[in-house]
Design a protein around this motif. Structure first.
Motif, PDB file in Angstrom:
ATOM      1  N   GLY A  11       0.819  -1.212   0.000  1.00  0.00           N
ATOM      2  CA  GLY A  11       0.000   0.000   0.000  1.00  0.00           C
ATOM      3  C   GLY A  11       0.848   1.256   0.000  1.00  0.00           C
ATOM      4  N   GLY A  12       1.932   1.264   0.767  1.00  0.00           N
ATOM      5  CA  GLY A  12       2.813   2.420   0.797  1.00  0.00           C
ATOM      6  C   GLY A  12       3.479   2.679  -0.542  1.00  0.00           C
ATOM      7  N   ALA A  13       3.900   1.614  -1.229  1.00  0.00           N
ATOM      8  CA  ALA A  13       4.506   1.778  -2.558  1.00  0.00           C
ATOM      9  C   ALA A  13       3.519   2.403  -3.531  1.00  0.00           C
ATOM     10  N   THR A  14       2.243   2.072  -3.411  1.00  0.00           N
ATOM     11  CA  THR A  14       1.227   2.637  -4.290  1.00  0.00           C
ATOM     12  C   THR A  14       1.059   4.135  -4.073  1.00  0.00           C
ATOM     13  N   VAL A  15       1.101   4.580  -2.838  1.00  0.00           N
ATOM     14  CA  VAL A  15       0.976   6.009  -2.541  1.00  0.00           C
ATOM     15  C   VAL A  15       2.119   6.791  -3.198  1.00  0.00           C
ATOM     16  N   VAL A  16       3.329   6.288  -3.101  1.00  0.00           N
ATOM     17  CA  VAL A  16       4.488   6.966  -3.701  1.00  0.00           C
ATOM     18  C   VAL A  16       4.340   7.015  -5.226  1.00  0.00           C
ATOM     19  N   PHE A  17       3.916   5.913  -5.823  1.00  0.00           N
ATOM     20  CA  PHE A  17       3.758   5.862  -7.280  1.00  0.00           C
ATOM     21  C   PHE A  17       2.705   6.855  -7.743  1.00  0.00           C
ATOM     22  N   GLY A  18       1.620   6.981  -7.018  1.00  0.00           N
ATOM     23  CA  GLY A  18       0.561   7.914  -7.401  1.00  0.00           C
ATOM     24  C   GLY A  18       1.048   9.347  -7.448  1.00  0.00           C
ATOM     25  N   ALA A  19       1.890   9.715  -6.498  1.00  0.00           N
ATOM     26  CA  ALA A  19       2.432  11.073  -6.497  1.00  0.00           C
ATOM     27  C   ALA A  19       3.342  11.303  -7.702  1.00  0.00           C
ATOM     28  N   LEU A  20       4.122  10.299  -8.092  1.00  0.00           N
ATOM     29  CA  LEU A  20       5.015  10.433  -9.245  1.00  0.00           C
ATOM     30  C   LEU A  20       4.240  10.513 -10.558  1.00  0.00           C
ATOM     31  N   LEU A  21       3.167   9.741 -10.677  1.00  0.00           N
ATOM     32  CA  LEU A  21       2.427   9.667 -11.931  1.00  0.00           C
ATOM     33  C   LEU A  21       1.827  11.007 -12.319  1.00  0.00           C
ATOM     34  N   ARG A  22       1.459  11.805 -11.349  1.00  0.00           N
ATOM     35  CA  ARG A  22       0.841  13.104 -11.633  1.00  0.00           C
ATOM     36  C   ARG A  22       1.720  13.967 -12.534  1.00  0.00           C
ATOM     37  N   PHE A  23       3.024  13.856 -12.395  1.00  0.00           N
ATOM     38  CA  PHE A  23       3.941  14.713 -13.148  1.00  0.00           C
ATOM     39  C   PHE A  23       4.623  13.983 -14.298  1.00  0.00           C
ATOM     40  N   ALA A  24       4.585  12.659 -14.306  1.00  0.00           N
ATOM     41  CA  ALA A  24       5.330  11.898 -15.306  1.00  0.00           C
ATOM     42  C   ALA A  24       4.498  11.516 -16.529  1.00  0.00           C
ATOM     43  N   LEU A  25       3.180  11.340 -16.386  1.00  0.00           N
ATOM     44  CA  LEU A  25       2.356  10.835 -17.479  1.00  0.00           C
ATOM     45  C   LEU A  25       1.960  11.958 -18.431  1.00  0.00           C
ATOM     46  N   ALA A  26       2.186  11.756 -19.731  1.00  0.00           N
ATOM     47  CA  ALA A  26       1.791  12.744 -20.737  1.00  0.00           C
ATOM     48  C   ALA A  26       0.279  12.907 -20.723  1.00  0.00           C
ATOM     49  N   PRO A  27      -0.245  14.131 -20.574  1.00  0.00           N
ATOM     50  CA  PRO A  27      -1.698  14.314 -20.434  1.00  0.00           C
ATOM     51  C   PRO A  27      -2.473  14.164 -21.732  1.00  0.00           C
ATOM     52  N   SER A  28      -1.882  14.497 -22.896  1.00  0.00           N
ATOM     53  CA  SER A  28      -2.607  14.458 -24.167  1.00  0.00           C
ATOM     54  C   SER A  28      -1.590  14.477 -25.303  1.00  0.00           C
ATOM     55  N   PRO A  29      -2.018  14.149 -26.546  1.00  0.00           N
ATOM     56  CA  PRO A  29      -1.083  14.210 -27.677  1.00  0.00           C
ATOM     57  C   PRO A  29      -0.436  15.575 -27.852  1.00  0.00           C
ATOM     58  N   LYS A  31       0.420  17.617 -25.639  1.00  0.00           N
ATOM     59  CA  LYS A  31       1.347  17.927 -24.554  1.00  0.00           C
ATOM     60  C   LYS A  31       2.279  16.755 -24.261  1.00  0.00           C
ATOM     61  N   ALA A  32       2.493  15.916 -25.270  1.00  0.00           N
ATOM     62  CA  ALA A  32       3.368  14.751 -25.101  1.00  0.00           C
ATOM     63  C   ALA A  32       4.816  15.190 -25.308  1.00  0.00           C
ATOM     64  N   ARG A  33       5.529  15.413 -24.218  1.00  0.00           N
ATOM     65  CA  ARG A  33       6.872  15.969 -24.306  1.00  0.00           C
ATOM     66  C   ARG A  33       7.889  15.002 -24.903  1.00  0.00           C
ATOM     67  N   MET A  34       7.565  13.697 -24.960  1.00  0.00           N
ATOM     68  CA  MET A  34       8.518  12.753 -25.532  1.00  0.00           C
ATOM     69  C   MET A  34       8.504  12.796 -27.057  1.00  0.00           C
ATOM     70  N   LEU A  35       7.553  13.547 -27.647  1.00  0.00           N
ATOM     71  CA  LEU A  35       7.462  13.687 -29.095  1.00  0.00           C
ATOM     72  C   LEU A  35       8.006  15.047 -29.527  1.00  0.00           C
TER      73      LEU A  35
END
Length: 578
Positions: free
Chosen positions: A193-211, A213-217
């Protein structure tokens, strides 16, 4: 929107296959990891049950009810959660839900009574309800219909891989029994459960929100992907509805009117008979899959402790097995031998899900290449029903080895239908409606998630003993579902259609715009000078058939100041074969 020359540079010639590879490298690992954590927190109960049931004095029926309660709240909150996800954006909504469910999962370590156990299971289902519909919706904003099957199968394989990873992980954590005065199952809930909380905080800033705003492109790749996805939505007749609320696609703000408009459109999906048909199929399969998921360690323990627990021939009083029955004694730990038994059972339980993970990816590739869904989804389910029905007989006549092999092959076949089946809504529904259709199918499937574990728990507590009767019932579920999938009277593929786009000068400088025919708004502008510079870069690249003729017409139209309509075909074959 004009694309400046400096932005395009040398990368203006977009390679669609390269774009898809970049999406795969960015989106799939993050969403796959999210799915892993989702299933770890959802199903770690199955590994904890070996000791948890004794400590809390849970019968098989109570344990099955607790496992099933998760799916009641999971089903109730999925449709509203999908609407909110479309309005806020998956990167925001998923992140908030991940942190919430991680906190709830860790709180299981504090459970000391049956009511607390049942309440936490219900709350966990509510907080996890956004996970898979949200992931499906997010993928659909980046991938085409033809690409959704393989892409979602890669993400959904987490449902099997989580058990493969979770088994040795659980075995190691359960071995911590007694550390810090806590039981092994308590450490299991706290750490995962603790690992999930940490991952959730990271995902907010790491996941591309839309095509867009996809910074990897690159800038050109973002424009190409955005235009391709919007063109596909326009071709399916959804441009008017989605154009009214463009912020939903970009994960922007929302208004009350926009929210209600989208919510009403989402509710309209439930009246589609095709969605209702697929929902019924998934309900039956989900009953089997979640029954196996939550009871696999208990089944393995009972199988190798005595075949009567599986075949239904009781080896003793009561239910014929004690895998999920409370002790008659004081409920204290059985010592080192009990800890070793729990760890070994957890490791053995990984085998069926290893086959499930392999089967999912192989079948998704085969279905994608064949562009076919009926046989690739229906036949594995029919075969799984036959094998599951043979497990009690094998346990009675040939021993636990063959029964375990049949159970493992059943898991491999059941899970393999995910890719072709769950990409089906994208064949006949536009993007956001397909996401709503997926959420509704998943919600109805959650009813199956309630039925399967509860059925196994209740029937295993019966006086005639064992899991055999429940397994035969679940085998019938698979046979019915497989038949319905094969008879599904809707296309299992969608023909690729060429989309006409228009090229026209957008200003006196000689730039021209690329837009769907009938849509005179400018979506991308390239100047003739940009095009000349690109010609040299493209000499060594393979061009599609007829490119030179269309290229000449583009330049002629721009020079003459006349509107020219050409054929634009999104390139899907490269992505399908990768």
């Amino acid at each position: 929107m004009a694309v400046a020359e400096s932005d395009l540079g040398e990368d203006a010639a977009v390679d669609p296959a390269a774009v898809i590879r970049k999406l795969d490298r960015h989106l799939i690992p993050w969403l796959f990891s999210l799915g892993i954590l989702c299933y770890l927190d959802r199903t770690n109960l199955s590994f904890a049950a070996l000791d948890l049931n004794r400590d809390l004095h849970l019968s098989c029926s109570t344990y099955g009810l607790g496992a099933s309660l998760f799916f009641i709240s999971y089903a109730l909150f999925q449709m509203p959660s999908t609407v909110v996800c479309a309005r806020l954006g998956a990167h925001i909504w998923l992140s908030a839900n991940i942190v919430a469910w991680g906190a709830v999962a860790a709180m299981f370590a504090l459970a000391s009574s049956v009511p607390a156990f049942l309440a936490l299971r219900f709350l966990l289902g509510a907080t996890e309800s956004a996970a898979f519909p949200g992931m499906w919706y997010h993928l659909s904003t980046f991938y085409s219909e033809a690409e959704m099957g393989p892409a979602y199968a890669k993400v959904a394989s987490c449902t099997a891989v989580a058990q493969v990873v979770g088994a040795p992980l659980a075995a190691g954590i359960l071995a911590m029994d007694g550390v810090g005065g806590l039981r092994g199952w308590q450490w299991l809930f706290i750490l995962e459960g603790g690992a999930t909380v940490v991952f959730g905080a990271l995902l907010r800033f790491a996941l591309a929100p839309s095509p867009a705003k996809a910074r990897m492109l690159t800038r050109a790749e973002r424009e190409w992907l955005r235009h391709r996805q919007e063109t596909a939505r326009t071709a399916m007749g959804a441009a008017g509805q989605q154009g009214a609320h463009p912020q939903a696609r970009e994960g922007g703000g929302s208004t009350c009117a926009g929210f209600m408009h989208q919510f009403k459109g989402t509710l309209g999906v439930v009246r589609d008979w095709r969605i209702l048909w697929l929902s019924g199929c998934w309900l039956l399969v989900a009953a089997v899959m979640f029954g196996m998921t939550f009871f696999m360690p208990l089944l393995v323990s009972a199988m190798f402790s005595g075949g009567g627990a599986i075949s239904g021939v009781s080896g003793g009083g009561g239910g014929g097995h004690g895998a999920c029955h409370s002790d008659d004694g004081d409920g204290e730990s059985g010592g080192e031998g009990e800890r070793q038994h729990s760890s070994l059972v957890a490791l053995a339980s990984a085998v069926p899900f290893m086959l499930a993970a392999v089967g999912m990816n192989i079948n998704a590739r085969l279905a994608g290449r064949a562009n076919e869904r009926h046989r690739h989804a229906g036949v594995p389910i029919l075969l799984a029903g036959i094998l599951l029905g043979l497990v009690p007989l094998a346990a009675r006549t040939a021993g636990p080895g063959l029964a375990f092999a049949l159970l493992s092959m059943t898991a491999g076949l059941c899970w393999s239908f995910h890719g072709p089946f769950f990409s089906w809504p994208a064949v006949f529904l536009p993007n956001e409606q397909a996401a709503a259709g997926f959420a509704f199918i998943n919600s109805i499937g959650a009813v199956g998630g309630f039925i399967g574990p509860y059925l196994l728990g209740v029937l295993s507590d019966r006086g005639d003993g064992g899991f055999g009767t429940a397994m035969l019932v679940l085998a019938c579920f698979l046979l019915v579902s497989g038949t319905l999938i094969l008879l599904f009277p809707a296309p299992g593929h969608r023909e690729e259609q060429a989309v006409t786009v228009s090229l026209k000068p957008s200003d006196p400088s000689g730039e021209y715009s690329l837009a769907p025919a009938g849509d005179r708004s400018s979506t991308q502008c390239l100047s003739p000078r940009d095009e000349e510079e690109q010609d040299g870069d493209m000499e060594s690249q393979q061009r599609p058939a007829g490119w030179q003729q269309r290229h000449s017409r583009h330049k002629a139209a721009s020079s003459a100041g006349q509107l020219s309509e050409v054929e634009f075909q999104p390139i899907l074959d490269g992505a399908r074969s990768t």
